[in-house]
Design a protein around this motif. Structure first.
Motif, mmCIF file in Angstrom:
data_model
loop_
_atom_site.group_PDB
_atom_site.id
_atom_site.type_symbol
_atom_site.label_atom_id
_atom_site.label_comp_id
_atom_site.label_asym_id
_atom_site.label_seq_id
_atom_site.Cartn_x
_atom_site.Cartn_y
_atom_site.Cartn_z
ATOM 1 N N ARG A 150 33.889 2.062 -5.296
ATOM 2 C CA ARG A 150 34.034 1.140 -6.531
ATOM 3 C C ARG A 150 32.796 0.356 -6.762
ATOM 4 O O ARG A 150 32.134 -0.150 -6.381
ATOM 5 C CB ARG A 150 35.366 -0.718 -5.687
ATOM 6 N N GLN A 151 32.589 0.379 -8.269
ATOM 7 C CA GLN A 151 31.768 0.123 -9.449
ATOM 8 C C GLN A 151 32.075 -2.027 -8.703
ATOM 9 O O GLN A 151 32.889 -2.276 -8.971
ATOM 10 C CB GLN A 151 31.725 0.311 -10.495
ATOM 11 N N LEU A 152 31.220 -2.155 -8.518
ATOM 12 C CA LEU A 152 31.176 -4.426 -7.960
ATOM 13 C C LEU A 152 30.882 -4.548 -10.004
ATOM 14 O O LEU A 152 29.832 -4.308 -10.626
ATOM 15 C CB LEU A 152 30.151 -4.464 -7.656
ATOM 16 N N LYS A 153 31.187 -5.631 -9.891
ATOM 17 C CA LYS A 153 31.233 -6.709 -11.668
ATOM 18 C C LYS A 153 29.894 -7.447 -10.732
ATOM 19 O O LYS A 153 29.038 -8.101 -10.322
ATOM 20 C CB LYS A 153 32.549 -7.820 -11.303
ATOM 21 N N PRO A 154 28.108 -7.530 -12.038
ATOM 22 C CA PRO A 154 27.759 -7.989 -11.575
ATOM 23 C C PRO A 154 27.772 -10.190 -11.476
ATOM 24 O O PRO A 154 28.727 -10.555 -11.617
ATOM 25 C CB PRO A 154 27.173 -7.789 -12.974
ATOM 26 N N LYS A 155 26.245 -10.172 -10.553
ATOM 27 C CA LYS A 155 27.507 -11.153 -9.716
ATOM 28 C C LYS A 155 26.270 -12.682 -10.705
ATOM 29 O O LYS A 155 27.289 -13.560 -10.667
ATOM 30 C CB LYS A 155 26.029 -11.287 -8.224
ATOM 31 N N ARG A 156 25.384 -12.456 -10.654
ATOM 32 C CA ARG A 156 25.072 -13.323 -12.302
ATOM 33 C C ARG A 156 25.091 -13.538 -13.337
ATOM 34 O O ARG A 156 24.773 -12.144 -14.008
ATOM 35 C CB ARG A 156 23.370 -13.332 -11.692
ATOM 36 N N LEU A 188 39.563 -4.272 -16.369
ATOM 37 C CA LEU A 188 40.468 -3.078 -17.155
ATOM 38 C C LEU A 188 39.796 -2.149 -16.595
ATOM 39 O O LEU A 188 40.508 -1.591 -15.410
ATOM 40 C CB LEU A 188 39.662 -2.764 -18.382
ATOM 41 N N TYR A 189 38.792 -2.291 -16.073
ATOM 42 C CA TYR A 189 38.118 -1.293 -14.828
ATOM 43 C C TYR A 189 39.073 -1.163 -13.426
ATOM 44 O O TYR A 189 39.371 -1.006 -13.109
ATOM 45 C CB TYR A 189 36.883 -1.370 -14.596
ATOM 46 N N HIS A 190 39.502 -2.280 -13.237
ATOM 47 C CA HIS A 190 39.804 -2.630 -11.837
ATOM 48 C C HIS A 190 41.640 -1.977 -12.184
ATOM 49 O O HIS A 190 42.161 -1.902 -10.713
ATOM 50 C CB HIS A 190 40.090 -4.289 -11.782
ATOM 51 N N LYS A 191 41.962 -2.413 -12.886
ATOM 52 C CA LYS A 191 43.251 -1.478 -12.639
ATOM 53 C C LYS A 191 43.337 -0.769 -13.443
ATOM 54 O O LYS A 191 44.022 0.636 -12.376
ATOM 55 C CB LYS A 191 44.547 -2.014 -14.663
ATOM 56 N N ASP A 245 43.485 4.623 -10.906
ATOM 57 C CA ASP A 245 42.438 6.101 -9.568
ATOM 58 C C ASP A 245 43.397 5.987 -8.543
ATOM 59 O O ASP A 245 43.886 7.697 -7.562
ATOM 60 C CB ASP A 245 41.714 6.558 -10.526
ATOM 61 N N SER A 246 43.305 4.741 -7.530
ATOM 62 C CA SER A 246 43.562 4.829 -6.309
ATOM 63 C C SER A 246 45.129 5.203 -6.498
ATOM 64 O O SER A 246 44.858 5.808 -4.807
ATOM 65 C CB SER A 246 43.110 4.112 -5.371
ATOM 66 N N ALA A 269 31.284 0.988 -16.407
ATOM 67 C CA ALA A 269 32.691 0.625 -15.846
ATOM 68 C C ALA A 269 33.481 0.895 -17.017
ATOM 69 O O ALA A 269 34.731 1.427 -16.356
ATOM 70 C CB ALA A 269 32.757 -0.521 -15.323
ATOM 71 N N LEU A 270 33.089 1.396 -17.868
ATOM 72 C CA LEU A 270 34.475 1.738 -19.583
ATOM 73 C C LEU A 270 33.952 3.212 -19.321
ATOM 74 O O LEU A 270 34.763 3.901 -20.334
ATOM 75 C CB LEU A 270 33.504 1.057 -20.490
ATOM 76 N N LYS A 271 32.695 3.245 -19.155
ATOM 77 C CA LYS A 271 32.260 5.533 -18.939
ATOM 78 C C LYS A 271 33.593 6.306 -17.960
ATOM 79 O O LYS A 271 34.703 6.305 -18.750
ATOM 80 C CB LYS A 271 30.690 5.881 -19.039
#
Length: 123
Positions: A11-17, A34-37, A42-43, A104-106
């Motif tokens: 999973r791609q992580l959301k930017p921390k800062r 959106l990416y999480h959904k 997909d998973s 993430a959008l891609k």
């Protein structure tokens, strides 16, 4: 399973800062919601779990709302980064965060395209 080769392993992580540019941070938040959904869908499909149609409809409606909000925020993001009085560091961080969001959008776009169009099976 036709999408097995498409699925992400990690999973791609959301930017921390946050960038402290409100519209850019909101865009990043909406993108990763959106990416999480999409990633969860997909998973679940990769392990063969059948998603109930009513839950899938709710997921689709929620994703459409996220996309609508993304389109509403996007013009503000471009304007705020280019014309705001934010520091160079904050503008740079906003750009980096937006680049992560782009990845993430891609993934979301490719997954949705794959779901709608399907895969070409080898002949």
């Amino acid at each position: 399973m036709p999408l097995q080769s498409f699925s992400q392993n990690k999973r791609q992580l959301k930017p921390k800062r946050p960038s402290k540019i409100e519209s850019a941070d909101k865009f990043v938040d909406l993108t990763y919601n959106l990416y999480h959904k999409v990633y969860v869908h997909d998973s679940l499909t990769q392990v063969g779990i059948e998603i109930p149609s009513d839950l899938e409809a709710q997921l689709l409606e929620s994703a459409q709302n996220d996309i609508d909000e993304l389109f509403q925020v996007l013009p503000d993001v471009i304007d705020d980064i280019g014309n705001s009085g934010a520091s160079f560091v904050n503008k740079g961080r906003a750009t980096l965060n937006l680049n992560k969001s782009k990845k993430a959008l891609k993934y979301c776009a490719l997954y949705v395209k794959q779901m709608v169009v399907g895969t070409k099976e080898e002949e």
